[in-house]
Scaffold this motif. Structure first.
Motif, mmCIF file in Angstrom:
data_model
loop_
_atom_site.group_PDB
_atom_site.id
_atom_site.type_symbol
_atom_site.label_atom_id
_atom_site.label_comp_id
_atom_site.label_asym_id
_atom_site.label_seq_id
_atom_site.Cartn_x
_atom_site.Cartn_y
_atom_site.Cartn_z
ATOM 1 N N UNK A 1 0.841 -1.184 0.000
ATOM 2 C CA UNK A 1 0.000 0.000 0.000
ATOM 3 C C UNK A 1 0.883 1.244 0.000
ATOM 4 N N UNK A 2 0.448 2.236 -0.717
ATOM 5 C CA UNK A 2 1.250 3.445 -0.819
ATOM 6 C C UNK A 2 1.097 4.324 0.424
ATOM 7 N N UNK A 3 2.055 5.207 0.588
ATOM 8 C CA UNK A 3 2.036 6.110 1.741
ATOM 9 C C UNK A 3 0.850 7.068 1.687
ATOM 10 N N UNK A 4 0.480 7.472 0.475
ATOM 11 C CA UNK A 4 -0.651 8.405 0.355
ATOM 12 C C UNK A 4 -1.956 7.742 0.775
ATOM 13 N N UNK A 5 -2.089 6.439 0.490
ATOM 14 C CA UNK A 5 -3.293 5.726 0.918
ATOM 15 C C UNK A 5 -3.361 5.653 2.432
ATOM 16 N N UNK A 6 -2.226 5.335 3.074
ATOM 17 C CA UNK A 6 -2.199 5.286 4.542
ATOM 18 C C UNK A 6 -2.519 6.667 5.132
ATOM 19 N N UNK A 7 -1.951 7.698 4.531
ATOM 20 C CA UNK A 7 -2.200 9.051 5.031
ATOM 21 C C UNK A 7 -3.677 9.408 4.899
ATOM 22 N N UNK A 8 -4.292 9.026 3.781
ATOM 23 C CA UNK A 8 -5.715 9.313 3.582
ATOM 24 C C UNK A 8 -6.572 8.561 4.592
ATOM 25 N N UNK A 9 -6.237 7.311 4.823
ATOM 26 C CA UNK A 9 -7.004 6.506 5.794
ATOM 27 C C UNK A 9 -6.886 7.106 7.188
ATOM 28 N N UNK A 11 -6.071 10.227 8.073
ATOM 29 C CA UNK A 11 -6.668 11.552 8.236
ATOM 30 C C UNK A 11 -8.191 11.484 8.256
ATOM 31 N N UNK A 12 -8.769 10.525 7.524
ATOM 32 C CA UNK A 12 -10.230 10.416 7.502
ATOM 33 C C UNK A 12 -10.779 9.698 8.727
ATOM 34 N N UNK A 13 -10.101 8.653 9.147
ATOM 35 C CA UNK A 13 -10.651 7.801 10.207
ATOM 36 C C UNK A 13 -9.854 7.821 11.503
ATOM 37 N N UNK A 14 -8.693 8.381 11.471
ATOM 38 C CA UNK A 14 -7.898 8.500 12.680
ATOM 39 C C UNK A 14 -7.417 7.170 13.224
ATOM 40 N N UNK A 15 -7.289 7.088 14.531
ATOM 41 C CA UNK A 15 -6.719 5.885 15.149
ATOM 42 C C UNK A 15 -7.606 4.653 15.017
ATOM 43 N N UNK A 16 -8.885 4.832 14.692
ATOM 44 C CA UNK A 16 -9.768 3.671 14.549
ATOM 45 C C UNK A 16 -9.317 2.774 13.409
ATOM 46 N N UNK A 17 -8.851 3.387 12.332
ATOM 47 C CA UNK A 17 -8.370 2.597 11.197
ATOM 48 C C UNK A 17 -7.154 1.777 11.606
ATOM 49 N N UNK A 18 -6.243 2.400 12.346
ATOM 50 C CA UNK A 18 -5.068 1.658 12.825
ATOM 51 C C UNK A 18 -5.470 0.522 13.741
ATOM 52 N N UNK A 19 -6.428 0.774 14.601
ATOM 53 C CA UNK A 19 -6.878 -0.269 15.519
ATOM 54 C C UNK A 19 -7.469 -1.452 14.761
ATOM 55 N N UNK A 20 -8.261 -1.180 13.745
ATOM 56 C CA UNK A 20 -8.862 -2.257 12.955
ATOM 57 C C UNK A 20 -7.783 -3.073 12.260
ATOM 58 N N UNK A 21 -6.827 -2.398 11.619
ATOM 59 C CA UNK A 21 -5.754 -3.124 10.944
ATOM 60 C C UNK A 21 -4.911 -3.922 11.931
ATOM 61 N N UNK A 22 -4.643 -3.358 13.091
ATOM 62 C CA UNK A 22 -3.870 -4.074 14.108
ATOM 63 C C UNK A 22 -4.619 -5.318 14.580
ATOM 64 N N UNK A 23 -5.906 -5.180 14.830
ATOM 65 C CA UNK A 23 -6.682 -6.332 15.295
ATOM 66 C C UNK A 23 -6.776 -7.413 14.222
ATOM 67 N N UNK A 24 -6.917 -7.019 12.978
ATOM 68 C CA UNK A 24 -6.930 -8.006 11.899
ATOM 69 C C UNK A 24 -5.590 -8.714 11.787
ATOM 70 N N UNK A 25 -4.510 -7.969 11.931
ATOM 71 C CA UNK A 25 -3.176 -8.552 11.861
ATOM 72 C C UNK A 25 -2.966 -9.554 13.003
#
Length: 60
Positions: A1-9, A11-25
Motif C-alpha cells: 500500500x502506498x504512503x498516500x493511501x495510509x495518510x488518507x485513511x 486523516x479520515x478515520x484517525x486511530x480507529x483505522x489503525x486499531x482495525x488493521x492491528x486487530x486483523x493482523x
C-alpha cells in the motif's frame, strides 16, 4: 500500500483505522499459530498410530 493511501485513511478515520488493521493482523497471527499447533498435533498422532499398528500382533 502506498504512503498516500495510509495518510488518507489516517486523516479520515484517525486511530480507529489503525486499531482495525492491528486487530486483523493479530487475528491472522493467532490463526497461523493455531494451524501450526494443529499440524504438529496431527503429525504426532499419525506417528503414534503408526507405532501402535507396528507393535500390535497380527491376527491370522
Amino acid at each position: 500500500m502506498s504512503d498516500t493511501l495510509w495518510a488518507a485513511i489516517l486523516t479520515e478515520n484517525g486511530p480507529w483505522a489503525l486499531l482495525v488493521f492491528y486487530l486483523l493482523w493479530r487475528d491472522i497471527q493467532k490463526e497461523q499459530a493455531i494451524r501450526e499447533a494443529l499440524n504438529k498435533s496431527s503429525t504426532i498422532l499419525a506417528e503414534l498410530t503408526t507405532l501402535i499398528k507396528e507393535r500390535l500382533p497380527r491376527g491370522g
